[in-house]
Design a protein around this motif. Structure first.
Motif, PDB file in Angstrom:
ATOM      1  N   UNK A  33      57.374  47.789  33.616  1.00 24.80           N
ATOM      2  CA  UNK A  33      57.815  47.639  32.231  1.00 24.80           C
ATOM      3  C   UNK A  33      56.586  47.301  31.391  1.00 24.80           C
ATOM      4  N   UNK A  34      56.770  47.216  30.079  1.00 26.46           N
ATOM      5  CA  UNK A  34      55.655  46.828  29.210  1.00 26.46           C
ATOM      6  C   UNK A  34      55.137  45.447  29.607  1.00 26.46           C
ATOM      7  N   UNK A  35      56.051  44.530  29.935  1.00 31.18           N
ATOM      8  CA  UNK A  35      55.639  43.191  30.364  1.00 31.18           C
ATOM      9  C   UNK A  35      54.888  43.247  31.691  1.00 31.18           C
ATOM     10  N   UNK A  36      55.304  44.134  32.576  1.00 28.19           N
ATOM     11  CA  UNK A  36      54.615  44.292  33.854  1.00 28.19           C
ATOM     12  C   UNK A  36      53.204  44.824  33.674  1.00 28.19           C
ATOM     13  N   UNK A  37      53.050  45.806  32.783  1.00 28.09           N
ATOM     14  CA  UNK A  37      51.718  46.334  32.485  1.00 28.09           C
ATOM     15  C   UNK A  37      50.826  45.244  31.923  1.00 28.09           C
ATOM     16  N   UNK A  38      51.400  44.461  30.998  1.00 28.88           N
ATOM     17  CA  UNK A  38      50.608  43.398  30.384  1.00 28.88           C
ATOM     18  C   UNK A  38      50.189  42.369  31.421  1.00 28.88           C
ATOM     19  N   UNK A  39      51.077  42.032  32.336  1.00 30.19           N
ATOM     20  CA  UNK A  39      50.733  41.073  33.396  1.00 30.19           C
ATOM     21  C   UNK A  39      49.585  41.626  34.232  1.00 30.19           C
ATOM     22  N   UNK A  40      49.605  42.925  34.529  1.00 31.31           N
ATOM     23  CA  UNK A  40      48.520  43.544  35.286  1.00 31.31           C
ATOM     24  C   UNK A  40      47.206  43.513  34.520  1.00 31.31           C
ATOM     25  N   UNK A  41      47.264  43.804  33.231  1.00 29.12           N
ATOM     26  CA  UNK A  41      46.067  43.762  32.387  1.00 29.12           C
ATOM     27  C   UNK A  41      45.503  42.344  32.350  1.00 29.12           C
ATOM     28  N   UNK A  42      46.393  41.369  32.159  1.00 23.90           N
ATOM     29  CA  UNK A  42      45.950  39.971  32.122  1.00 23.90           C
ATOM     30  C   UNK A  42      45.284  39.573  33.432  1.00 23.90           C
ATOM     31  N   UNK A  43      45.885  39.997  34.540  1.00 27.57           N
ATOM     32  CA  UNK A  43      45.330  39.680  35.872  1.00 27.57           C
ATOM     33  C   UNK A  43      43.955  40.311  36.039  1.00 27.57           C
ATOM     34  N   UNK A  44      43.826  41.581  35.648  1.00 27.18           N
ATOM     35  CA  UNK A  44      42.528  42.253  35.773  1.00 27.18           C
ATOM     36  C   UNK A  44      41.471  41.591  34.903  1.00 27.18           C
ATOM     37  N   UNK A  45      41.852  41.217  33.678  1.00 30.60           N
ATOM     38  CA  UNK A  45      40.891  40.541  32.800  1.00 30.60           C
ATOM     39  C   UNK A  45      40.457  39.194  33.393  1.00 30.60           C
ATOM     40  N   UNK A  46      41.389  38.498  34.035  1.00 28.65           N
ATOM     41  CA  UNK A  46      41.047  37.217  34.657  1.00 28.65           C
ATOM     42  C   UNK A  46      40.119  37.419  35.849  1.00 28.65           C
ATOM     43  N   UNK A  47      40.234  38.554  36.518  1.00 26.46           N
ATOM     44  CA  UNK A  47      39.391  38.844  37.686  1.00 26.46           C
ATOM     45  C   UNK A  47      38.022  39.404  37.299  1.00 26.46           C
ATOM     46  N   UNK A  48      37.888  39.927  36.107  1.00 23.18           N
ATOM     47  CA  UNK A  48      36.649  40.597  35.687  1.00 23.18           C
ATOM     48  C   UNK A  48      35.407  39.743  35.902  1.00 23.18           C
ATOM     49  N   UNK A  49      35.437  38.454  35.566  1.00 27.62           N
ATOM     50  CA  UNK A  49      34.221  37.646  35.775  1.00 27.62           C
ATOM     51  C   UNK A  49      33.839  37.521  37.254  1.00 27.62           C
ATOM     52  N   UNK A  50      34.785  37.768  38.127  1.00 26.17           N
ATOM     53  CA  UNK A  50      34.506  37.638  39.561  1.00 26.17           C
ATOM     54  C   UNK A  50      33.825  38.881  40.132  1.00 26.17           C
ATOM     55  N   UNK A  51      33.844  39.980  39.370  1.00 24.69           N
ATOM     56  CA  UNK A  51      33.272  41.229  39.884  1.00 24.69           C
ATOM     57  C   UNK A  51      31.796  41.324  39.693  1.00 24.69           C
TER      58      UNK A  51
END
Length: 51
Positions: A33-51
């Motif tokens: 859903x739109x909320x599911x996509x947003x949760x995925x985007x938020x998770x990826x953004x939170x992981x970005x500094x770790x990459x």
């Protein structure tokens, strides 16, 4: 394969995500859903500094 998920765990997880309003499903076809996509985007953004 050590990282493989058992089918039963996938469906339990998808059911929980659907109840949370993050995915929708019809005849075992699931889509974010739109909320599911947003949760995925938020998770990826939170992981970005770790990459």
């Amino acid at each position: 394969m050590a990282d493989a998920l058992k089918e039963s765990k996938v469906y339990v997880t998808l059911t929980r995500l659907e109840r949370a309003g993050l995915v929708s499903s019809e005849r075992k076809v699931c889509a974010l859903t739109a909320a599911g996509w947003q949760r995925g985007v938020d998770w990826l953004e939170a992981c970005a500094p770790l990459l």
